[in-house]
Design an enzyme around this catalytic site. Structure first.
Site, PDB file in Angstrom:
ATOM      1  N   TYR A   1       0.838  -1.197   0.000  1.00 41.60           N
ATOM      2  CA  TYR A   1       0.000   0.000   0.000  1.00 41.60           C
ATOM      3  C   TYR A   1       0.873   1.248   0.000  1.00 41.60           C
ATOM      4  CZ  TYR A   1      -4.406   2.497   0.708  1.00 41.60           C
ATOM      5  OH  TYR A   1      -5.527   3.301   0.541  1.00 41.60           O
TER       6      TYR A   1
ATOM      7  N   SER B   1       1.816  -4.436   9.648  1.00 37.73           N
ATOM      8  CA  SER B   1       1.827  -3.225   8.825  1.00 37.73           C
ATOM      9  C   SER B   1       0.915  -2.133   9.386  1.00 37.73           C
ATOM     10  CB  SER B   1       1.387  -3.553   7.400  1.00 37.73           C
ATOM     11  OG  SER B   1       1.288  -2.385   6.621  1.00 37.73           O
TER      12      SER B   1
ATOM     13  N   SER C   1      -0.249   0.107   7.569  1.00 43.82           N
ATOM     14  CA  SER C   1      -1.145   0.483   6.481  1.00 43.82           C
ATOM     15  C   SER C   1      -2.555  -0.091   6.637  1.00 43.82           C
ATOM     16  CB  SER C   1      -0.557   0.036   5.133  1.00 43.82           C
ATOM     17  OG  SER C   1       0.593   0.785   4.815  1.00 43.82           O
TER      18      SER C   1
ATOM     19  N   GLN D   1      10.466  -7.931  -3.400  1.00 35.24           N
ATOM     20  CA  GLN D   1       9.533  -8.791  -4.118  1.00 35.24           C
ATOM     21  C   GLN D   1       9.941 -10.262  -4.136  1.00 35.24           C
ATOM     22  OE1 GLN D   1       8.502  -7.282  -7.972  1.00 35.24           O
ATOM     23  NE2 GLN D   1       7.833  -5.295  -7.179  1.00 35.24           N
TER      24      GLN D   1
ATOM     25  N   HIS E   1       6.452  -3.272 -12.876  1.00 34.16           N
ATOM     26  CA  HIS E   1       7.805  -3.012 -13.366  1.00 34.16           C
ATOM     27  C   HIS E   1       8.448  -4.365 -13.593  1.00 34.16           C
ATOM     28  CE1 HIS E   1      11.657  -1.272 -14.055  1.00 34.16           C
ATOM     29  NE2 HIS E   1      12.145  -1.396 -12.833  1.00 34.16           N
TER      30      HIS E   1
ATOM     31  N   GLU F   1      11.495  27.200 -11.293  1.00 35.79           N
ATOM     32  CA  GLU F   1      10.959  27.453 -12.630  1.00 35.79           C
ATOM     33  C   GLU F   1      11.037  26.234 -13.541  1.00 35.79           C
ATOM     34  OE1 GLU F   1      11.926  31.081 -14.621  1.00 35.79           O
ATOM     35  OE2 GLU F   1      12.197  32.177 -12.748  1.00 35.79           O
TER      36      GLU F   1
ATOM     37  N   SER G   1      10.723  33.295 -24.206  1.00 32.86           N
ATOM     38  CA  SER G   1      11.159  34.485 -24.951  1.00 32.86           C
ATOM     39  C   SER G   1      12.182  34.115 -26.016  1.00 32.86           C
ATOM     40  CB  SER G   1      11.786  35.510 -23.994  1.00 32.86           C
ATOM     41  OG  SER G   1      13.027  35.020 -23.506  1.00 32.86           O
TER      42      SER G   1
END
Length: 338
Positions: free
Chosen positions: A24, A50, A52, A85, A107, A230, A251
């Site tokens: 989570y 956990s 979570s 994992q 992934h 910026e 510009s």
């Protein structure tokens, strides 16, 4: 390259399936909540200790412990950090996942670099949103989504690709577009983008620009605004319409400086270093280096993290952002929720 949208995807391949999202964190928070809001049967799997569990309760999500959640489920999406994992797969998924079920990833790292060698009797596919989890969630709640990549590594049921597309649609990917790829292509390009451009290249460039101005006697606050603050304005223009739109908006002075000075920084030598980084990724050198540091309790990562957190750019930036409360009115990252 074919792009599929919701109208091209048969969501019924996921309709009758029980889905378990493991973890989570940023992506787990997004996937599970988006699946729930799309009307699917989803449970979040967590370790017994956990913290979570409280977050999932607040989000009105079903949650269970790892071993119990995985029994009899149809699709398991593994959204833990890459380095966690393999252990979770070996100890909690492989013994409990039923034959013909699907193991999914966001992934390809663990499959491509053989940290996980999946059982031969399960589907293995990937649904990789091309954005952080917080963005996957925020765009979904706004009625849009983040483009997704899908790939199939093992297809034992004959419909793994259709399940992957349906999953991508359910988390909002079909609103923005879903593209098919491979575990190899996604993993290697993702790591390269992170290291050479999006994270490593950009953060190093920002820090170097800040340091150059400060070392030349300019105020740190001015250096922060010019080299970091910026940057969002420029990136937003690129995001909207590419580099040409950015150059159209700035510009003539800025554009001339861009076109005549940029290639003095990003030279052929820089590109050669990028190729070295890509070669290290392709050869598995980076993966081995990272996994080894994880086994050493993140010794190198923690030291690098500490050094960069103390950089004057971060100190000045925190002070200046406190003067801009609008930044936090709708934060992408809210640690109380995810």
């Amino acid at each position: 390259m074919k792009v599929k949208y919701d109208k091209d995807i048969n969501i019924k391949y996921l309709t009758d399936k029980k889905v378990v999202v493991i973890g989570y964190g940023s992506q787990g928070y997004a996937h599970s909540n988006n699946l729930k809001d799309s009307g699917f049967d989803v449970t979040v799997a967590l370790r017994e200790s956990s913290s979570s569990f409280q977050k999932t309760t607040a989000a009105d999500l079903k949650a269970n412990t790892l071993d119990n959640a995985i029994k009899e489920t149809d699709v398991v999406m593994l959204l833990l950090p890459d380095e966690k994992q393999a252990e979770v797969y070996k100890n909690h998924i492989e013994p409990h996942l039923k034959p013909n079920a699907s193991l999914a990833f966001a992934h390809g790292f663990n499959i491509h670099f053989s940290q996980i060698v999946p059982r031969k009797d399960i589907n293995v596919f990937m649904v990789a949103p091309k954005g952080p989890g917080h963005t996957v969630r925020s765009t979904f709640t706004e009625g849009s989504g983040v483009p997704c990549l899908v790939a199939v590594y093992q297809d034992v049921t004959g419909d793994a690709k259709e399940i992957a597309y349906a999953y991508a649609s359910a988390i909002g990917g079909g609103r923005a577009g879903v593209i098919e790829t491979s575990f190899k292509e996604e993993t290697e390009t993702d790591l390269f983008g992170e290291q050479a451009v999006l994270c490593g290249g950009t953060s190093a460039l920002v820090q170097a620009g800040f340091e150059t101005l400060v070392e030349a006697g300019y105020a740190p606050e001015m250096a922060y605004f010019e080299c970091l603050h910026e940057l969002k304005l420029i990136v937003d223009l690129m995001y909207e319409g590419g580099i040409n739109t950015m150059r159209y908006s700035i510009s003539n002075t800025a554009e001339y400086g861009d076109l005549t000075r940029g290639n003095r920084l990003i030279t052929e030598a820089t590109k050669q270093e990028m190729k070295k980084i890509l070669n290290e990724i392709q050869a598995g050198q980076f993966a081995n280096e990272y996994v080894e540091d994880c086994k050493n309790n993140y010794q190198r990562l923690n030291q690098l993290r500490k050094n960069n957190q103390q950089h004057p750019l971060e100190v000045v930036g925190e002070e200046l952002r406190s003067m801009m409360p609008w930044i936090k009115k709708k934060p992408l990252v809210d640690k109380a929720l995810n």
